[in-house]
Design a protein around this motif. Sequence first.
Motif, PDB file in Angstrom:
ATOM      1  N   ASP A 102       0.835  -1.196   0.000  1.00 23.62           N
ATOM      2  CA  ASP A 102       0.000   0.000   0.000  1.00 23.62           C
ATOM      3  C   ASP A 102       0.877   1.256   0.000  1.00 23.62           C
ATOM      4  O   ASP A 102       2.107   1.182   0.075  1.00 23.62           O
ATOM      5  N   LYS A 103       0.230   2.415  -0.072  1.00 19.32           N
ATOM      6  CA  LYS A 103       0.976   3.667  -0.215  1.00 19.32           C
ATOM      7  C   LYS A 103       1.827   3.984   1.020  1.00 19.32           C
ATOM      8  O   LYS A 103       2.900   4.580   0.902  1.00 19.32           O
ATOM      9  N   ALA A 174       3.612   7.604  18.243  1.00 19.70           N
ATOM     10  CA  ALA A 174       3.743   6.175  17.939  1.00 19.70           C
ATOM     11  C   ALA A 174       2.404   5.535  17.593  1.00 19.70           C
ATOM     12  O   ALA A 174       2.327   4.670  16.716  1.00 19.70           O
ATOM     13  N   ALA A 175       1.324   5.956  18.280  1.00 23.96           N
ATOM     14  CA  ALA A 175       0.009   5.348  18.041  1.00 23.96           C
ATOM     15  C   ALA A 175      -0.436   5.520  16.593  1.00 23.96           C
ATOM     16  O   ALA A 175      -1.071   4.620  16.016  1.00 23.96           O
ATOM     17  N   ASP A 181       0.726   1.122  10.215  1.00 25.67           N
ATOM     18  CA  ASP A 181       1.391  -0.153   9.935  1.00 25.67           C
ATOM     19  C   ASP A 181       0.394  -1.311   9.911  1.00 25.67           C
ATOM     20  O   ASP A 181       0.540  -2.251   9.122  1.00 25.67           O
ATOM     21  N   SER A 182      -0.618  -1.238  10.775  1.00 24.40           N
ATOM     22  CA  SER A 182      -1.602  -2.324  10.849  1.00 24.40           C
ATOM     23  C   SER A 182      -2.734  -2.157   9.849  1.00 24.40           C
ATOM     24  O   SER A 182      -3.604  -3.026   9.748  1.00 24.40           O
ATOM     25  N   GLU A 216     -11.123   7.154  14.898  1.00 27.54           N
ATOM     26  CA  GLU A 216     -11.070   6.920  13.449  1.00 27.54           C
ATOM     27  C   GLU A 216     -11.366   5.466  13.108  1.00 27.54           C
ATOM     28  O   GLU A 216     -11.968   5.156  12.083  1.00 27.54           O
ATOM     29  N   LYS A 217     -10.928   4.543  13.992  1.00 21.09           N
ATOM     30  CA  LYS A 217     -11.192   3.127  13.760  1.00 21.09           C
ATOM     31  C   LYS A 217     -12.692   2.855  13.735  1.00 21.09           C
ATOM     32  O   LYS A 217     -13.179   1.980  13.056  1.00 21.09           O
TER      33      LYS A 217
END
Length: 217
Positions: A102-103, A174-175, A181-182, A216-217
């Motif tokens: 992905d981008k 970091a979050a 990344d996930s 956002e999730k």
Amino acid sequence: MRNTGTIYNSADHTPVVLPEMAELLPPLTGEQLATLEADLLKNGCYSPIIVNEDMVIIDGHNRQKLCEQHGLPYQMAVFSFEDLLEAKQWALDTQKGRRNLDKWELGKIALRLKPDIEARAKENMGTRTDLLTTLSEGSPPVPPVSTRKELADAVGIGEVTMGKVMQIDEHAPAAVKEALDSGDLSINQGYNITRQVQDLPEEQRDEAAAMAVELEK
């Protein structure tokens, strides 16, 4: 880049694993690695490992590692590259056709290419500056090199997207990076959260970012 036509066997030559080449692309998932391992054990290593003229592995790190683990023979095809940056870009172009990158992943790869791209740009600008001494005063100036554009072009994403990746890499808590990344955030979402929390005191920034990611999730 060119194929020299030279082929070596693993029984006679040992390739070199260069960390910056081996770590250029994201690691395979456990499932992908298991599939590759099963194929090698069943069919052998039928595609050669690509090395440069210094025997550095350019493409095929996972296959080479698995072959060594299981004592499987393999061949190495020698390709000639202008420099390590060209080798990295060729490896990326080759792998992009095999993997669904992905981008965000492509942007992180571009950041790994940044030192090489900046070094080449500096070298080229030095050459062009030398040439300017032979030009008249009325000649147009040499346009500046845009590192962001060079990085974007190297991995095939938009320059604006690359700029957001660079901002996230430099300023995001970091979050935000972990959520990217996930795959839980898009680059735009990660960038917007980074901007929202950037002016907060440091002790509040991480908590605010984590809460924004959850929303956002």
